[in-house]
Design a protein around this motif. Structure first.
Motif, mmCIF file in Angstrom:
data_model
loop_
_atom_site.group_PDB
_atom_site.id
_atom_site.type_symbol
_atom_site.label_atom_id
_atom_site.label_comp_id
_atom_site.label_asym_id
_atom_site.label_seq_id
_atom_site.Cartn_x
_atom_site.Cartn_y
_atom_site.Cartn_z
ATOM 1 N N HIS A 44 35.988 30.543 0.117
ATOM 2 C CA HIS A 44 35.800 31.744 0.934
ATOM 3 C C HIS A 44 34.318 32.015 1.183
ATOM 4 C CE1 HIS A 44 37.560 36.049 1.658
ATOM 5 N NE2 HIS A 44 37.251 35.437 2.778
ATOM 6 N N LEU A 45 33.503 31.947 0.118
ATOM 7 C CA LEU A 45 32.084 32.241 0.248
ATOM 8 C C LEU A 45 31.348 31.215 1.096
ATOM 9 C CD1 LEU A 45 31.245 33.366 -3.419
ATOM 10 C CD2 LEU A 45 31.185 34.812 -1.368
ATOM 11 N N ASN A 46 31.801 29.987 1.048
ATOM 12 C CA ASN A 46 31.100 28.914 1.763
ATOM 13 C C ASN A 46 31.658 28.619 3.147
ATOM 14 O OD1 ASN A 46 28.978 27.599 -0.111
ATOM 15 N ND2 ASN A 46 30.740 27.865 -1.458
ATOM 16 N N HIS A 47 32.916 29.029 3.396
ATOM 17 C CA HIS A 47 33.544 28.693 4.676
ATOM 18 C C HIS A 47 34.095 29.909 5.426
ATOM 19 C CE1 HIS A 47 33.346 24.323 3.938
ATOM 20 N NE2 HIS A 47 33.595 24.639 2.681
ATOM 21 N N ASP B 72 18.561 32.806 -3.573
ATOM 22 C CA ASP B 72 19.393 32.191 -2.537
ATOM 23 C C ASP B 72 20.512 33.154 -2.164
ATOM 24 O OD1 ASP B 72 20.347 30.302 -0.761
ATOM 25 O OD2 ASP B 72 20.191 28.646 -2.183
ATOM 26 N N GLU B 73 21.412 32.745 -1.279
ATOM 27 C CA GLU B 73 22.483 33.637 -0.858
ATOM 28 C C GLU B 73 23.654 32.840 -0.284
ATOM 29 O OE1 GLU B 73 21.311 36.114 2.373
ATOM 30 O OE2 GLU B 73 20.422 34.471 3.516
ATOM 31 N N PHE B 74 24.762 33.539 -0.096
ATOM 32 C CA PHE B 74 25.910 33.000 0.642
ATOM 33 C C PHE B 74 25.863 33.632 2.031
ATOM 34 C CE2 PHE B 74 27.347 32.859 -3.818
ATOM 35 C CZ PHE B 74 27.727 31.523 -3.920
ATOM 36 N N PRO B 75 25.435 32.904 3.046
ATOM 37 C CA PRO B 75 25.205 33.497 4.375
ATOM 38 C C PRO B 75 26.433 34.147 4.996
ATOM 39 C CG PRO B 75 24.200 31.325 4.220
ATOM 40 C CD PRO B 75 25.053 31.478 3.010
ATOM 41 N N PRO C 49 22.248 28.183 -14.718
ATOM 42 C CA PRO C 49 23.504 27.439 -14.557
ATOM 43 C C PRO C 49 24.650 28.283 -14.030
ATOM 44 C CG PRO C 49 23.051 27.842 -16.876
ATOM 45 C CD PRO C 49 21.833 28.264 -16.125
ATOM 46 N N GLY C 50 24.448 29.606 -13.948
ATOM 47 C CA GLY C 50 25.470 30.470 -13.378
ATOM 48 C C GLY C 50 25.306 30.670 -11.885
ATOM 49 N N ALA C 51 24.177 30.204 -11.346
ATOM 50 C CA ALA C 51 23.913 30.356 -9.909
ATOM 51 C C ALA C 51 24.238 29.048 -9.211
ATOM 52 C CB ALA C 51 22.462 30.748 -9.678
ATOM 53 N N VAL C 52 25.503 28.848 -8.914
ATOM 54 C CA VAL C 52 25.951 27.627 -8.260
ATOM 55 C C VAL C 52 26.637 27.980 -6.948
ATOM 56 C CG1 VAL C 52 26.193 26.282 -10.373
ATOM 57 C CG2 VAL C 52 28.109 27.660 -9.584
ATOM 58 N N GLN C 53 26.543 27.095 -5.993
ATOM 59 C CA GLN C 53 27.096 27.390 -4.675
ATOM 60 C C GLN C 53 28.600 27.184 -4.607
ATOM 61 O OE1 GLN C 53 25.201 25.284 -1.484
ATOM 62 N NE2 GLN C 53 26.483 26.229 0.095
ATOM 63 N N TYR C 54 29.103 26.199 -5.339
ATOM 64 C CA TYR C 54 30.511 25.814 -5.183
ATOM 65 C C TYR C 54 31.352 26.063 -6.429
ATOM 66 C CZ TYR C 54 28.555 23.440 -1.118
ATOM 67 O OH TYR C 54 27.896 23.170 0.061
ATOM 68 N N PRO D 54 43.628 33.169 -7.602
ATOM 69 C CA PRO D 54 42.493 33.685 -6.832
ATOM 70 C C PRO D 54 41.585 34.569 -7.680
ATOM 71 C CG PRO D 54 44.474 34.914 -6.303
ATOM 72 C CD PRO D 54 44.889 33.842 -7.270
ATOM 73 N N GLN D 55 40.290 34.535 -7.368
ATOM 74 C CA GLN D 55 39.363 35.431 -8.044
ATOM 75 C C GLN D 55 39.377 36.805 -7.385
ATOM 76 O OE1 GLN D 55 38.564 32.236 -6.971
ATOM 77 N NE2 GLN D 55 36.873 31.404 -8.176
ATOM 78 N N PRO D 56 39.338 37.877 -8.186
ATOM 79 C CA PRO D 56 39.263 39.225 -7.609
ATOM 80 C C PRO D 56 37.880 39.505 -7.023
ATOM 81 C CG PRO D 56 39.151 39.317 -10.014
ATOM 82 C CD PRO D 56 39.442 37.889 -9.648
ATOM 83 N N TRP D 57 37.787 40.592 -6.269
ATOM 84 C CA TRP D 57 36.563 40.898 -5.528
ATOM 85 C C TRP D 57 35.348 41.063 -6.430
ATOM 86 C CZ3 TRP D 57 35.048 39.953 -0.968
ATOM 87 C CH2 TRP D 57 33.922 40.594 -0.424
ATOM 88 N N LYS D 58 35.532 41.576 -7.632
ATOM 89 C CA LYS D 58 34.382 41.768 -8.523
ATOM 90 C C LYS D 58 33.722 40.428 -8.859
ATOM 91 C CE LYS D 58 37.062 41.784 -12.846
ATOM 92 N NZ LYS D 58 37.392 42.569 -14.057
ATOM 93 N N CYS D 59 34.492 39.344 -8.843
ATOM 94 C CA CYS D 59 33.919 38.015 -9.086
ATOM 95 C C CYS D 59 33.015 37.593 -7.929
ATOM 96 C CB CYS D 59 35.026 36.985 -9.293
ATOM 97 S SG CYS D 59 36.014 37.254 -10.774
ATOM 98 N N TYR D 60 33.405 37.962 -6.717
ATOM 99 C CA TYR D 60 32.558 37.693 -5.548
ATOM 100 C C TYR D 60 31.205 38.394 -5.723
ATOM 101 C CZ TYR D 60 36.520 36.065 -2.607
ATOM 102 O OH TYR D 60 37.586 35.386 -2.053
ATOM 103 N N GLN D 61 31.272 39.655 -6.112
ATOM 104 C CA GLN D 61 30.042 40.428 -6.254
ATOM 105 C C GLN D 61 29.129 39.833 -7.314
ATOM 106 O OE1 GLN D 61 32.347 44.053 -6.946
ATOM 107 N NE2 GLN D 61 31.531 44.939 -5.058
ATOM 108 N N THR D 62 29.723 39.353 -8.404
ATOM 109 C CA THR D 62 28.937 38.720 -9.462
ATOM 110 C C THR D 62 28.289 37.441 -8.962
ATOM 111 O OG1 THR D 62 30.365 39.622 -11.195
ATOM 112 C CG2 THR D 62 29.015 37.713 -11.770
ATOM 113 N N ALA D 63 29.048 36.609 -8.240
ATOM 114 C CA ALA D 63 28.512 35.350 -7.719
ATOM 115 C C ALA D 63 27.361 35.602 -6.742
ATOM 116 C CB ALA D 63 29.621 34.557 -7.039
ATOM 117 N N VAL D 64 27.519 36.608 -5.890
ATOM 118 C CA VAL D 64 26.482 36.934 -4.915
ATOM 119 C C VAL D 64 25.218 37.432 -5.619
ATOM 120 C CG1 VAL D 64 25.863 38.528 -3.052
ATOM 121 C CG2 VAL D 64 28.083 37.373 -3.023
#
Length: 238
Positions: free
Chosen positions: A147-150, A191-194, A8-13, A173-183
């Motif tokens: 940002h990750l999707n568009h 899966d991935e964020f292309p 449930p933590g691996a969501v695209q949006y 806004p989420q800080p960069w470490k949140c991006y790394q966690t989501a990826v």
């Protein structure tokens, strides 16, 4: 509800099914200032205060935001508050509708604001209320998912859209470490964020968003809350 590999933590949006179990809505509202929602010119107005909550999830924060604004604006100033909550996830919107304690003043819609049809629905809501802009547009922990999707351009378009329809723009806004966690979560789920590798707005993304709002969109930051438990800054721009 779409998540990968039964995680449930691996969501695209960012449409987490149990988001408010680990990110308490009440703690968020406690950080909000009571005195920045109106300009000095608007203090005496009796017009309905119109707000938009972008990425409302199951509506927990939207409901509390309504009671907060109603206390700030309604009781002392006899001013009605109305909020539209929108989310890309239809299941979450259904939950928000079921749990809606204020159906006369709070409504929810399942739409993608990045889609022209979805954005037109938001503008239709404004027209139905005889308005061209919302008094406040709130965007709590949503920018990273846009940002990750568009990509960079998509995030810029998103901020432009919100700025065009708001008097006060509230962004967390989420800080960069949140991006790394989501990826990482998406990769573990297969899966991935292309677009992630091509992002130019990266490690200092919070400051870059602020610079864009101030230097490109003519906004001025008037307040910044104390960091949330997740070390995110809720910033207010006019």
């Amino acid at each position: 509800m779409e998540y990968r590999n039964n995680d449930p933590g691996a969501v695209q949006y960012g449409n987490f099914i149990n988001y408010y179990k680990f990110n308490n809505a009440g703690q968020r509202v406690k950080l909000l200032p009571p005195d920045v929602w109106l300009t000095s010119e608007d203090i005496e107005s009796k017009e309905t205060y119109l707000a938009l909550d972008v990425g409302c999830n199951a509506g927990n924060l939207t409901q509390l935001l309504y009671t907060f604004l109603n206390k700030c604006l309604g009781v002392p100033r006899n001013r009605e508050t109305k909020i539209l909550g929108i989310d890309i996830d239809a299941d979450l919107v259904k939950r928000a509708e079921v749990g809606n304690e204020y159906p006369q003043n709070v409504s929810y819609s399942n739409l993608d604001i990045m889609d022209s049809e979805g954005f037109e629905h938001v503008k239709k809501y404004l027209r139905q209320n005889n308005r061209k802009t919302f008094d406040a547009v709130c965007c709590f922990s949503v920018t990273m998912w846009i940002h990750l999707n568009h990509g960079d351009e998509g995030l810029q378009q998103f901020l432009q859209k919100l700025s065009d329809i708001s008097e006060l723009l509230v962004v967390e806004p989420q800080p960069w470490k949140c991006y790394q966690t989501a990826v990482r979560r998406m990769k573990r789920a297969g899966d991935e964020f292309p677009l992630f590798a091509d992002l130019q707005w990266r490690t200092n993304v919070e400051n870059t968003i602020q610079d864009f709002l101030e230097n490109n969109l003519g906004r001025k930051k008037i307040f910044e809350c104390l960091p949330t438990r997740w070390q995110r800054r809720i910033c207010f721009y006019r």
